[in-house]
Design a protein around this motif. Structure first.
Motif, PDB file in Angstrom:
ATOM      1  N   VAL A  55       1.536 -28.406 -10.102  1.00  0.00           N
ATOM      2  CA  VAL A  55       2.600 -28.182  -9.132  1.00  0.00           C
ATOM      3  C   VAL A  55       3.913 -27.859  -9.820  1.00  0.00           C
ATOM      4  N   VAL A  56       4.831 -27.305  -9.058  1.00  0.00           N
ATOM      5  CA  VAL A  56       6.224 -27.199  -9.463  1.00  0.00           C
ATOM      6  C   VAL A  56       6.971 -28.310  -8.728  1.00  0.00           C
ATOM      7  N   PRO A  57       8.173 -28.666  -9.164  1.00  0.00           N
ATOM      8  CA  PRO A  57       8.873 -29.810  -8.556  1.00  0.00           C
ATOM      9  C   PRO A  57       9.043 -29.736  -7.047  1.00  0.00           C
ATOM     10  N   THR A  58       9.228 -28.544  -6.500  1.00  0.00           N
ATOM     11  CA  THR A  58       9.393 -28.451  -5.047  1.00  0.00           C
ATOM     12  C   THR A  58       8.133 -28.892  -4.299  1.00  0.00           C
ATOM     13  N   ILE A  59       6.954 -28.633  -4.877  1.00  0.00           N
ATOM     14  CA  ILE A  59       5.712 -29.100  -4.251  1.00  0.00           C
ATOM     15  C   ILE A  59       5.558 -30.601  -4.451  1.00  0.00           C
ATOM     16  N   ALA A  60       6.012 -31.102  -5.617  1.00  0.00           N
ATOM     17  CA  ALA A  60       5.972 -32.545  -5.845  1.00  0.00           C
ATOM     18  C   ALA A  60       6.822 -33.282  -4.801  1.00  0.00           C
ATOM     19  N   VAL A  61       7.954 -32.702  -4.426  1.00  0.00           N
ATOM     20  CA  VAL A  61       8.809 -33.298  -3.395  1.00  0.00           C
ATOM     21  C   VAL A  61       8.063 -33.346  -2.060  1.00  0.00           C
ATOM     22  N   LEU A  62       7.367 -32.275  -1.739  1.00  0.00           N
ATOM     23  CA  LEU A  62       6.556 -32.250  -0.520  1.00  0.00           C
ATOM     24  C   LEU A  62       5.545 -33.401  -0.526  1.00  0.00           C
ATOM     25  N   LEU A  63       4.819 -33.555  -1.633  1.00  0.00           N
ATOM     26  CA  LEU A  63       3.789 -34.587  -1.727  1.00  0.00           C
ATOM     27  C   LEU A  63       4.385 -35.987  -1.647  1.00  0.00           C
ATOM     28  N   ALA A  64       5.609 -36.132  -2.178  1.00  0.00           N
ATOM     29  CA  ALA A  64       6.236 -37.446  -2.226  1.00  0.00           C
ATOM     30  C   ALA A  64       6.892 -37.838  -0.910  1.00  0.00           C
ATOM     31  N   ARG A  65       7.435 -36.858  -0.169  1.00  0.00           N
ATOM     32  CA  ARG A  65       8.320 -37.198   0.944  1.00  0.00           C
ATOM     33  C   ARG A  65       7.928 -36.648   2.306  1.00  0.00           C
ATOM     34  N   SER A  66       7.158 -35.577   2.345  1.00  0.00           N
ATOM     35  CA  SER A  66       6.922 -34.929   3.639  1.00  0.00           C
ATOM     36  C   SER A  66       6.031 -35.771   4.551  1.00  0.00           C
ATOM     37  N   PRO A  67       6.413 -35.901   5.826  1.00  0.00           N
ATOM     38  CA  PRO A  67       5.550 -36.602   6.787  1.00  0.00           C
ATOM     39  C   PRO A  67       4.234 -35.875   7.033  1.00  0.00           C
ATOM     40  N   LEU A  68       4.170 -34.586   6.686  1.00  0.00           N
ATOM     41  CA  LEU A  68       2.932 -33.828   6.861  1.00  0.00           C
ATOM     42  C   LEU A  68       1.777 -34.445   6.081  1.00  0.00           C
ATOM     43  N   VAL A  69       2.091 -35.037   4.934  1.00  0.00           N
ATOM     44  CA  VAL A  69       1.057 -35.565   4.041  1.00  0.00           C
ATOM     45  C   VAL A  69       0.177 -36.582   4.756  1.00  0.00           C
ATOM     46  N   GLU A  70       0.755 -37.328   5.683  1.00  0.00           N
ATOM     47  CA  GLU A  70       0.012 -38.390   6.361  1.00  0.00           C
ATOM     48  C   GLU A  70      -1.104 -37.843   7.257  1.00  0.00           C
ATOM     49  N   ARG A  71      -1.061 -36.569   7.556  1.00  0.00           N
ATOM     50  CA  ARG A  71      -2.061 -35.979   8.455  1.00  0.00           C
ATOM     51  C   ARG A  71      -3.331 -35.550   7.724  1.00  0.00           C
ATOM     52  N   TYR A  72      -3.336 -35.609   6.403  1.00  0.00           N
ATOM     53  CA  TYR A  72      -4.449 -35.060   5.634  1.00  0.00           C
ATOM     54  C   TYR A  72      -5.043 -36.113   4.694  1.00  0.00           C
ATOM     55  N   ASP A  73      -6.310 -35.933   4.371  1.00  0.00           N
ATOM     56  CA  ASP A  73      -7.004 -36.811   3.429  1.00  0.00           C
ATOM     57  C   ASP A  73      -6.872 -36.210   2.022  1.00  0.00           C
ATOM     58  N   LEU A  74      -6.018 -36.805   1.217  1.00  0.00           N
ATOM     59  CA  LEU A  74      -5.782 -36.323  -0.150  1.00  0.00           C
ATOM     60  C   LEU A  74      -6.363 -37.289  -1.175  1.00  0.00           C
ATOM     61  N   SER A  75      -7.307 -38.106  -0.745  1.00  0.00           N
ATOM     62  CA  SER A  75      -7.841 -39.148  -1.626  1.00  0.00           C
ATOM     63  C   SER A  75      -8.635 -38.612  -2.802  1.00  0.00           C
ATOM     64  N   SER A  76      -9.022 -37.347  -2.769  1.00  0.00           N
ATOM     65  CA  SER A  76      -9.783 -36.764  -3.884  1.00  0.00           C
ATOM     66  C   SER A  76      -8.918 -36.497  -5.104  1.00  0.00           C
TER      67      SER A  76
ATOM     68  N   PRO B 178      12.132 -38.212 -12.083  1.00  0.00           N
ATOM     69  CA  PRO B 178      11.253 -39.372 -12.262  1.00  0.00           C
ATOM     70  C   PRO B 178      10.997 -40.135 -10.965  1.00  0.00           C
ATOM     71  N   GLN B 179      11.992 -40.189 -10.086  1.00  0.00           N
ATOM     72  CA  GLN B 179      11.809 -40.894  -8.817  1.00  0.00           C
ATOM     73  C   GLN B 179      10.770 -40.190  -7.956  1.00  0.00           C
ATOM     74  N   ILE B 180      10.805 -38.853  -7.954  1.00  0.00           N
ATOM     75  CA  ILE B 180       9.818 -38.088  -7.188  1.00  0.00           C
ATOM     76  C   ILE B 180       8.426 -38.318  -7.766  1.00  0.00           C
ATOM     77  N   ALA B 181       8.324 -38.334  -9.086  1.00  0.00           N
ATOM     78  CA  ALA B 181       7.034 -38.585  -9.731  1.00  0.00           C
ATOM     79  C   ALA B 181       6.477 -39.943  -9.319  1.00  0.00           C
ATOM     80  N   ARG B 182       7.339 -40.959  -9.322  1.00  0.00           N
ATOM     81  CA  ARG B 182       6.906 -42.310  -8.969  1.00  0.00           C
ATOM     82  C   ARG B 182       6.452 -42.369  -7.502  1.00  0.00           C
TER      83      ARG B 182
END
Length: 534
Positions: free
Chosen positions: A284-305, A318-322
């Motif tokens: 990913v690039v940092p903008t996608i990392a922000v999506l994964l860390a903060r977007s409410p959309l993430v809760e709608r999908y199974d990303l457990s893989s 570093p905060q986004i990474a955490r």
């Protein structure tokens, strides 16, 4: 003082790049190598090798050979690696082009590289093929699809492969099964890929990467961020960029992973792809990392893989990474490099927050004073220089520019200001040319951006220096708000957290921060704006 990483030196094979990447493809011939995100087009590893052979034969019949140039203008699609390695196996150079570039820029790249064949999409061909080839050496346009006056890619893919005396099977394919044939090349000097630098500090320059450069980069990726058996990689980082071409496409194919191609990014489609294809590795690039860390959309999908997220292209907060690690339950790491020398550093288990990691395989680096050039020890800030077999051959037709960044002893000037700690972890401060000179003091835009991003009402931010008669330059912030705030509130917030000379002195609110496809802030674009003053 010269620093190295924790890895023992690894020999880089002096073979054609395609032989290095696909030499073992026969050992997992039935496994899916490439599939588009919609599942409409796919190649097993056996089919990938066969496709490379067929397309290489068709290109050879058109006169393409060692030293010739093929241009590839396409988003991430399964056919991209087929074309790339077909040309590379013939000893040709592939110039990879950005579909988002202007027609004028693309014409300049085609003409400068001397491309004789252009492979592109139906969309690009219908929109601007005549303008692209006019005045260049391009004698044929091959299209993924159909367009008037062009050759369908299927015509090349359906050709019966030919094997001639100067094309020999690559080593390591297991009794010749599934081996791709290659011509003999000088791996250390023959250019296999021509990419263009981001141009953030000037006009883009053609970066010449040899077969050995590319193989070394793949080795560094696979050593620093190895894939396990059976992993599935989502390829959204553009293949026309070094990050996507080397780390995502070729390093994954070298390790036998399944690469799921995504031609363009959209948040919902991206998350859906992770769920549907059970993706295990994200680049990913940092903008996608922000999506994964903060977007409410993430809760709608199974990303457990997802097992691992690797960030590159620009610095990751570093905060986004955490937050990303906690939300996805996976490891998040970042690497550092540049088009001229990718995969120079990679975080390992235990790397401190804020570092970009330790030097990867075969890397030497040093920190030098930006004024005197003297080598510095741990803890001191200076320019980062790197040396290794991954460092580019040079810039195309630009000996002066090459001489400005490549020392005679092989060290590459990165243009980045950084420091190294006692454990060999590299910390980046900023781009040297982007440092703001305020009354003789150096101010880092990246530092100020990090402070701005902690404001609860700020969604995104960028900082540049703007001319000032009294101070030489003053820091100006461009801010994207998620909730209302005034310019004075923003400036006060930052002033309470930085030294007086680092204060933000102007703020402009905008709808979006302009960024490159890999997430870097386009500061030049911001500097060219007709600025509002607040």
């Amino acid at each position: 003082m010269i620093f190295t990483g924790p890895h023992a030196p690894t020999p880089v094979p002096d073979v054609a790049f395609t032989a290095f990447v696909l030499g073992d493809a026969g050992r997992h011939a039935e496994r899916v190598a490439l599939v588009d995100v919609a599942g409409e087009t796919s190649f097993s590893y056996g089919e990938l090798v066969a496709g490379v052979e067929r397309v290489a034969g068709a290109l050879r019949a058109r006169g393409l050979g060692r030293g010739d140039v093929l241009a590839l203008l396409a988003p991430n699609v399964p056919q991209f690696p087929v074309v790339f390695h077909a040309a590379a196996s013939l000893g040709a150079t592939v110039v990879v082009l950005n579909p988002l570039d202007t027609t004028a820029d693309l014409v300049g790249h085609l003409g400068g590289a001397g491309a004789v064949l252009l492979v592109t999409t139906e969309e690009q061909a219908l929109l601007r093929a005549p303008e692209l080839v006019a005045g260049t050496k391009v004698r044929e346009v091959v299209v993924f699809g159909h367009a008037p006056g062009t050759t369908p890619f299927t015509e090349l893919l359906d050709r019966t492969p030919d094997r001639t005396p100067d094309r020999t099977p690559a080593d390591g394919a297991g009794a010749g099964a599934g081996a791709v044939s290659v011509v003999e090349v000088d791996a250390a000097s023959d250019v296999v890929a021509l990419l263009h630098s981001s141009g953030s500090t000037g006009r883009p320059k053609g970066v010449m990467l040899t077969h050995r450069n590319m193989s070394a980069n793949v080795l560094q990726t696979n050593g620093g961020a190895p894939l396990e058996e059976g992993e599935r990689v989502l390829a959204v980082a553009p293949f026309h960029h070094a990050f996507g071409l080397i780390m995502v496409m070729n390093a994954s194919l070298r390790q036998g992973a399944t690469v799921v191609t995504m031609p363009r990014f959209d948040p919902q489609g991206y998350l859906q792809a992770i769920q549907d294809h059970r993706i295990t590795r994200l680049y990913v690039v940092p903008t996608i990392a922000v999506l994964l860390a903060r977007s409410p959309l993430v809760e709608r999908y199974d990303l457990s893989s997802v097992r691992t997220v690797i960030s590159g292209g620009a610095a990751l907060d570093p905060q986004i990474a955490r937050l990303c690690e906690e939300r996805l339950g996976c490891r998040v790491a970042q690497g550092y490099g540049l088009t001229e020398g990718l995969v120079s550093f990679m975080q390992v288990e235990g790397s401190p927050a804020g570092s970009v990691g330790r030097a990867t395989t075969n890397i030497e680096f040093k920190i030098v004073d930006i004024t005197s050039g003297a080598a510095l020890g741990p803890g001191l800030e200076g320019e980062v220089l790197v040396r290794g077999p991954h460092v580019m051959k040079g810039y195309l037709d630009a000996p002066r520019a090459t001489g400005e960044v490549l020392e005679r002893d092989g060290f590459l000037h990165t243009g980045d200001l950084g420091k190294v700690d006692a454990d060999g972890e590299l910390f980046l401060v900023d781009r040297i040319k982007e440092l703001i000179k305020y009354k003789g003091q150096q101010v880092s835009p990246v530092e100020l951006e990090a402070v701005l991003m902690t404001h609860p009402n700020v969604a995104d931010a960028a900082v540049i220096g703007v001319p000032d008669e009294e101070a030489s330059e003053i820091p100006k912030a461009f801010v994207v708000l998620r909730e209302p705030a005034t310019a004075q509130e923003i400036m006060t917030f930052v002033a309470e957290r930085v030294a007086p000379y680092k204060k933000i002195r102007r703020v402009e609110f905008i709808d979006a921060i302009p960024r490159t496809p890999v997430g870097k802030t386009e500061r030049r674009t911001l500097k060219e704006r007709k600025h509002a003053t607040q």
